[in-house]
Design a protein around this motif. Structure first.
Motif, PDB file in Angstrom:
ATOM      1  N   TYR A  43       4.704  13.126  -3.620  1.00 35.44           N
ATOM      2  CA  TYR A  43       4.614  14.752  -3.548  1.00 35.44           C
ATOM      3  C   TYR A  43       3.094  15.099  -3.233  1.00 35.44           C
ATOM      4  CZ  TYR A  43       5.040  19.685  -4.608  1.00 35.44           C
ATOM      5  OH  TYR A  43       4.606  21.089  -4.785  1.00 35.44           O
ATOM      6  N   SER A  44       2.282  14.512  -3.900  1.00 35.18           N
ATOM      7  CA  SER A  44       0.762  15.255  -3.574  1.00 35.18           C
ATOM      8  C   SER A  44       0.412  14.804  -1.999  1.00 35.18           C
ATOM      9  CB  SER A  44      -0.088  14.384  -4.355  1.00 35.18           C
ATOM     10  OG  SER A  44      -0.106  13.037  -4.310  1.00 35.18           O
ATOM     11  N   ARG A  45       0.889  13.585  -1.576  1.00 32.57           N
ATOM     12  CA  ARG A  45       0.975  13.221   0.047  1.00 32.57           C
ATOM     13  C   ARG A  45       1.464  14.467   0.780  1.00 32.57           C
ATOM     14  NH1 ARG A  45       3.214  10.538   3.748  1.00 32.57           N
ATOM     15  NH2 ARG A  45       2.141   9.098   5.341  1.00 32.57           N
ATOM     16  N   LYS A  46       2.620  14.507   0.518  1.00 34.51           N
ATOM     17  CA  LYS A  46       3.374  15.660   1.335  1.00 34.51           C
ATOM     18  C   LYS A  46       2.627  16.991   1.541  1.00 34.51           C
ATOM     19  CE  LYS A  46       7.917  13.471   0.496  1.00 34.51           C
ATOM     20  NZ  LYS A  46       8.900  13.900  -0.228  1.00 34.51           N
TER      21      LYS A  46
ATOM     22  N   LYS B 105       0.675  -1.179   0.033  1.00 28.75           N
ATOM     23  CA  LYS B 105      -0.075   0.058   0.018  1.00 28.75           C
ATOM     24  C   LYS B 105       0.782   1.322  -0.221  1.00 28.75           C
ATOM     25  CE  LYS B 105      -4.136  -1.808   0.143  1.00 28.75           C
ATOM     26  NZ  LYS B 105      -5.021  -1.580  -0.909  1.00 28.75           N
ATOM     27  N   ARG B 106       1.902   1.274   0.689  1.00 25.23           N
ATOM     28  CA  ARG B 106       2.939   2.446   0.879  1.00 25.23           C
ATOM     29  C   ARG B 106       3.365   2.707  -0.568  1.00 25.23           C
ATOM     30  NH1 ARG B 106       4.443   6.694   3.159  1.00 25.23           N
ATOM     31  NH2 ARG B 106       6.570   7.076   3.555  1.00 25.23           N
ATOM     32  N   LEU B 107       3.925   1.505  -1.188  1.00 27.46           N
ATOM     33  CA  LEU B 107       4.423   1.622  -2.662  1.00 27.46           C
ATOM     34  C   LEU B 107       3.335   2.212  -3.409  1.00 27.46           C
ATOM     35  CD1 LEU B 107       6.877   1.138  -4.282  1.00 27.46           C
ATOM     36  CD2 LEU B 107       5.951  -0.917  -4.640  1.00 27.46           C
ATOM     37  N   GLN B 108       2.048   1.875  -3.247  1.00 28.08           N
ATOM     38  CA  GLN B 108       0.986   2.100  -4.231  1.00 28.08           C
ATOM     39  C   GLN B 108       0.765   3.914  -4.110  1.00 28.08           C
ATOM     40  OE1 GLN B 108      -2.240  -0.341  -3.191  1.00 28.08           O
ATOM     41  NE2 GLN B 108      -1.843  -1.528  -5.074  1.00 28.08           N
ATOM     42  N   ASN B 109       0.912   4.052  -2.909  1.00 25.69           N
ATOM     43  CA  ASN B 109       0.821   5.555  -2.577  1.00 25.69           C
ATOM     44  C   ASN B 109       1.697   6.335  -3.078  1.00 25.69           C
ATOM     45  OD1 ASN B 109      -1.547   5.535  -1.078  1.00 25.69           O
ATOM     46  ND2 ASN B 109      -0.468   5.372   0.973  1.00 25.69           N
TER      47      ASN B 109
ATOM     48  N   THR C 208      -9.025  12.407  13.786  1.00 27.36           N
ATOM     49  CA  THR C 208      -9.515  11.958  12.625  1.00 27.36           C
ATOM     50  C   THR C 208     -10.079  10.725  12.481  1.00 27.36           C
ATOM     51  OG1 THR C 208      -7.461  10.277  12.815  1.00 27.36           O
ATOM     52  CG2 THR C 208      -6.946  12.584  11.771  1.00 27.36           C
ATOM     53  N   SER C 209     -10.756  10.664  11.300  1.00 25.61           N
ATOM     54  CA  SER C 209     -11.938   9.619  11.126  1.00 25.61           C
ATOM     55  C   SER C 209     -12.905   9.571  12.287  1.00 25.61           C
ATOM     56  CB  SER C 209     -11.090   8.232  11.109  1.00 25.61           C
ATOM     57  OG  SER C 209     -11.705   7.658   9.753  1.00 25.61           O
ATOM     58  N   LEU C 210     -13.578  10.488  12.695  1.00 26.61           N
ATOM     59  CA  LEU C 210     -14.665  10.594  13.785  1.00 26.61           C
ATOM     60  C   LEU C 210     -16.140  10.534  13.387  1.00 26.61           C
ATOM     61  CD1 LEU C 210     -13.002  13.631  15.828  1.00 26.61           C
ATOM     62  CD2 LEU C 210     -12.713  11.123  16.317  1.00 26.61           C
TER      63      LEU C 210
ATOM     64  N   GLU D  21     -12.750   9.531   5.038  1.00 29.33           N
ATOM     65  CA  GLU D  21     -12.716   9.141   6.479  1.00 29.33           C
ATOM     66  C   GLU D  21     -12.195   7.543   6.719  1.00 29.33           C
ATOM     67  OE1 GLU D  21     -14.484   9.226   9.943  1.00 29.33           O
ATOM     68  OE2 GLU D  21     -14.639  10.847   8.359  1.00 29.33           O
ATOM     69  N   ASN D  22     -12.406   6.549   6.015  1.00 24.60           N
ATOM     70  CA  ASN D  22     -11.471   5.430   6.136  1.00 24.60           C
ATOM     71  C   ASN D  22     -10.088   4.995   5.120  1.00 24.60           C
ATOM     72  OD1 ASN D  22     -13.839   4.720   8.007  1.00 24.60           O
ATOM     73  ND2 ASN D  22     -14.998   4.382   6.388  1.00 24.60           N
ATOM     74  N   HIS D  23      -9.755   5.944   5.175  1.00 26.23           N
ATOM     75  CA  HIS D  23      -8.290   5.896   4.481  1.00 26.23           C
ATOM     76  C   HIS D  23      -7.321   4.989   5.272  1.00 26.23           C
ATOM     77  CE1 HIS D  23      -5.031   6.676   1.835  1.00 26.23           C
ATOM     78  NE2 HIS D  23      -5.620   7.274   1.197  1.00 26.23           N
ATOM     79  N   LEU D  24      -6.690   4.134   4.430  1.00 23.28           N
ATOM     80  CA  LEU D  24      -5.837   3.184   4.849  1.00 23.28           C
ATOM     81  C   LEU D  24      -4.560   3.701   5.771  1.00 23.28           C
ATOM     82  CD1 LEU D  24      -5.593   0.306   2.133  1.00 23.28           C
ATOM     83  CD2 LEU D  24      -7.060   0.421   4.398  1.00 23.28           C
ATOM     84  N   ASP D  25      -4.114   4.927   5.195  1.00 23.62           N
ATOM     85  CA  ASP D  25      -3.106   5.709   5.643  1.00 23.62           C
ATOM     86  C   ASP D  25      -3.679   6.788   6.706  1.00 23.62           C
ATOM     87  OD1 ASP D  25      -0.897   7.467   6.444  1.00 23.62           O
ATOM     88  OD2 ASP D  25      -0.268   7.552   4.465  1.00 23.62           O
ATOM     89  N   PRO D  26      -3.596   6.567   8.167  1.00 19.52           N
ATOM     90  CA  PRO D  26      -3.926   7.485   9.230  1.00 19.52           C
ATOM     91  C   PRO D  26      -3.646   8.756   9.069  1.00 19.52           C
ATOM     92  CG  PRO D  26      -2.376   5.586  10.093  1.00 19.52           C
ATOM     93  CD  PRO D  26      -2.555   5.341   8.681  1.00 19.52           C
TER      94      PRO D  26
END
Length: 131
Positions: free
Chosen positions: A104-107, A3-7, A125-127, A17-22
């Motif tokens: 980059y977009s994540r950063k 998943k990290r590699l895919q990101n 988060t995710s409340l 709301e339910n993203h795998l990356d907290p």
């Protein structure tokens, strides 16, 4: 690990709301939507490499362009859930000749969230399920 590699191997990131990356889960702030939108607009205007493209406080949306070090387009949505509970979601797409941006977009999203935490009271988060 996969998943990290895919990101990293895409040119688009967004919070949900339910993203795998907290770190990319929806962020909630203790403020009304108007105050959140004002804080977002102020944050964008303070950054020399951000250029505000449009803002609609009535709809709770703001768009801007990142001009350096790489180009990107971002849309931030603020949604009031209660008088003093507002959810913020961010969507960033980087401009690149390649279909990947190496995170980059994540950063950009993480930078915006940190800036908002400095201006507003962060609830968590995710409340959504904990209304």
């Amino acid at each position: 690990m996969l998943k990290r590699l895919q990101n990293i191997l895409k040119n688009h990131s967004e919070t949900s709301e339910n993203h795998l990356d907290p770190l990319l889960q929806t962020h909630y702030f203790k403020a009304n939507r108007t105050k959140v939108m004002d804080a977002i607009e102020e944050l964008v205007r303070q950054q020399s490499h951000y250029r505000l493209l449009g803002s609609s406080k009535e709809r709770g949306e703001l768009s801007f362009e990142v001009t350096a070090p790489r180009k990107a387009f971002a849309v931030i949505t603020a949604t009031s859930l209660r008088p003093f509970k507002t959810a913020v979601d961010i969507n960033v797409t980087s401009e690149s000749p390649l279909p990947i941006d190496f995170g980059y977009s994540r950063k950009v999203i993480l930078s915006i969230n940190e800036g908002l935490k400095g201006k507003l009271e962060f609830i968590g988060t995710s409340l959504l399920e904990n209304n």
